[in-house]
Write an enzyme that holds these catalytic residues in place. Structure first.
Site, PDB file in Angstrom:
ATOM      1  N   ALA A 171      -1.704  -2.259  11.174  1.00 56.57           N
ATOM      2  CA  ALA A 171      -0.659  -2.317  10.200  1.00 56.57           C
ATOM      3  C   ALA A 171      -0.734  -3.091   8.961  1.00 56.57           C
ATOM      4  CB  ALA A 171       0.804  -2.783  10.870  1.00 56.57           C
ATOM      5  N   ASN A 172      -0.155  -3.199   8.176  1.00 55.17           N
ATOM      6  CA  ASN A 172      -0.184  -4.255   6.840  1.00 55.17           C
ATOM      7  C   ASN A 172       1.213  -4.821   6.979  1.00 55.17           C
ATOM      8  OD1 ASN A 172       1.375  -2.915   4.714  1.00 55.17           O
ATOM      9  ND2 ASN A 172      -0.334  -1.216   5.310  1.00 55.17           N
ATOM     10  N   ARG A 173       1.213  -5.980   5.729  1.00 55.40           N
ATOM     11  CA  ARG A 173       2.198  -6.978   5.799  1.00 55.40           C
ATOM     12  C   ARG A 173       3.371  -6.185   4.657  1.00 55.40           C
ATOM     13  NH1 ARG A 173       0.931 -11.437   8.060  1.00 55.40           N
ATOM     14  NH2 ARG A 173      -0.978 -12.002   7.751  1.00 55.40           N
ATOM     15  N   SER A 174       3.599  -4.815   4.286  1.00 53.49           N
ATOM     16  CA  SER A 174       4.381  -4.388   3.578  1.00 53.49           C
ATOM     17  C   SER A 174       5.762  -4.399   4.052  1.00 53.49           C
ATOM     18  CB  SER A 174       4.013  -2.970   2.993  1.00 53.49           C
ATOM     19  OG  SER A 174       4.889  -2.330   2.290  1.00 53.49           O
TER      20      SER A 174
ATOM     21  N   ALA B  27       2.121   0.849   1.295  1.00 54.31           N
ATOM     22  CA  ALA B  27       0.919   0.512   1.229  1.00 54.31           C
ATOM     23  C   ALA B  27       0.544   1.254   2.558  1.00 54.31           C
ATOM     24  CB  ALA B  27       1.227  -1.100   1.912  1.00 54.31           C
TER      25      ALA B  27
END
Ligand SMILES: Cc1cc2nc3c(=O)[nH]c(=O)nc-3n(C[C@H](O)[C@H](O)[C@H](O)COP(=O)(O)O)c2cc1C
Length: 406
Positions: free
Chosen positions: A212-215, A278
């Site tokens: 995942a990512n921090r968006s 993102a």
């Protein structure tokens, strides 16, 4: 002419000391040509009399949910539907809690749940009640549910020697807030459709793990709401976020980049596309259908495969929207990368933002954007994500030749 002229306003009067100000509020609303239907809570009648409220409103005062006459035609639903605006003044701490919890045990509560009209609350309470974590929670929840607020202000309280935030807004401030809600809005994008992506994607490794990512989705969701406010018919394709769905927007929830692309393609044709999500560049080449176990051979190696590039795919699509805008979240060579993306991906504009950890953009509440087009670079100041979204909606309207009336 006031935006209130000819409008029907349902005024719910709550049980607080500030209820006396409602007599003046009714007068001010009527001066501007509004019809006022008063609803008094049981507690309100301890503070002002139905007789003075009814006489000033020149209307019947409603107060009982179980009134046999009124409820022959399910009167509370009729009351909820017949008005263009519901004003709650004073909105007590108790009333805010009840609406935040979805309770409808009295006439005011039933109307507030049943109405589709905008709701404007003017809270009034002791500063300690206003600052209580429960009231803060209820305020936030009601805001998410679309309730608008005016005040409270700072000042002397009825309680001797007490001062602070909790004083009900003055009647003329409440009138101004009601006028702002009922004024016809500029809708430069009316008749156009838009698709917006938002949030991160989750790329599964196995049934319990993912990349995942921090968006947070805050910027994308704000842009969907701003385009909606500008009159566009908006589809929001959202990755996994904890934000509520914006009202008045059609939302498709997805997890992976591949699902996001399919959902975007399914929303075409559209006039405008804004790709804010993102999207993970890579997914795990062979997702394991069973949980990967720890073994004596050491950690597994994950082979990655490239994900579809949503911006580039749609930028060169047979059904390409007339205006395609992408985001470039970069940590290095911001402008060079944004210019490069513009051409390569077939976008009309790239909103470049620096997502280096020290800037706090990813997941934060502000954004500093540079808008890159074939004509050059527009530097925007640091803006709250909502304000940046409003500015983008204005830019899109101008670009499509739909400038706002001056
Ligand atoms: C003298 C007095 C003053 C009050 N003033 C307030 C007030 O300003 N704000 C408030 O939230 N509650 C106030 N309350 C408490 C409310 O009347 C009480 O919570 C009531 O249940 C509110 O119901 P309603 O929102 O249906 O009118 C007051 C109570 C009394 C006895």
């Amino acid at each position: 002419m006031s935006a209130l002229a000819g409008k029907r306003i349902l005024l719910i009067i709550g049980g607080g000391i500030a209820a006396y100000k409602c007599l003046d509020l009714i007068r001010r609303l009527k001066e501007r040509g509004a019809g006022v239907t008063p609803v008094m809570t049981r507690a309100a009648a301890e503070f002002v009399t139905p007789l003075s409220v009814g006489a000033l409103a020149a209307n019947r005062v409603y107060s009982d949910l179980f009134d046999r006459e009124d409820e022959q035609d399910v009167g509370h639903i009729r009351l909820a539907r017949e008005h263009g605006l519901v004003v709650v003044a004073p909105a007590t701490a108790d009333r805010m809690a009840r609406l935040a919890g979805g309770l409808a045990e009295d006439l005011a509560g039933a109307i507030l749940l049943a109405t589709r009209a905008p709701v404007l609350m003017a809270p009034a309470m002791n500063p300690a009640m206003w600052e209580h974590p429960a009231t803060r929670r209820n305020l936030a929840r009601l805001g998410e549910d679309g309730v608008r607020f005016v005040g409270p202000g700072t000042g002397e309280m009825a309680e001797k020697g007490e001062a602070g935030v909790g004083r009900m807004a003055e009647p003329l401030e409440i009138v101004a807030a009601a006028e702002a809600i009922l004024s016809p809005k500029e809708r430069p994008l009316a008749g156009l459709s838009a698709v917006v992506t938002s949030g991160p994607t989750h790329e599964p490794i196995d049934p319990v793990r993912y990349i995942a990512n921090r968006s947070s989705g805050r910027q994308g969701h704000a842009i969907a709401a701003a385009l909606r406010d500008a009159g566009a018919d908006v589809t929001l394709v959202s990755g996994p976020v904890t934000l509520p769905d914006p009202q008045g927007v059609s939302v498709r929830h997805v997890e992976t980049a591949a699902e996001m692309l399919s959902a975007v393609e399914a929303s075409l044709p559209a006039d405008i596309a804004v790709f804010v999500a993102a999207v993970a560049d890579w997914r795990v080449a062979a997702e394991s259908l069973r949980k990967i176990k720890k073994t004596a051979e050491g950690p597994p190696s994950l082979a990655l495969a490239e994900n579809p590039d949503i911006l580039a795919t749609i930028g060169h699509h047979a059904k390409r929207p007339g205006l395609v805008v992408g985001f470039a979240a970069e940590t290095d060579d911001l402008l060079a990368n944004a210019r490069n993306k513009l051409e390569r991906k077939g976008a009309d504009a790239i909103l470049a933002n620096d997502v280096s950890p020290e800037g706090g953009v990813m997941g934060g509440s502000d954004n500093t954007i540079r808008l890159v087009t074939a004509d050059g670079v527009e530097e925007w100041p640091k803006l709250a994500k909502d304000a940046a979204a409003g500015r983008l909606a204005g830019w899109i309207a101008a670009r499509l030749g739909r400038s706002v009336r001056k």
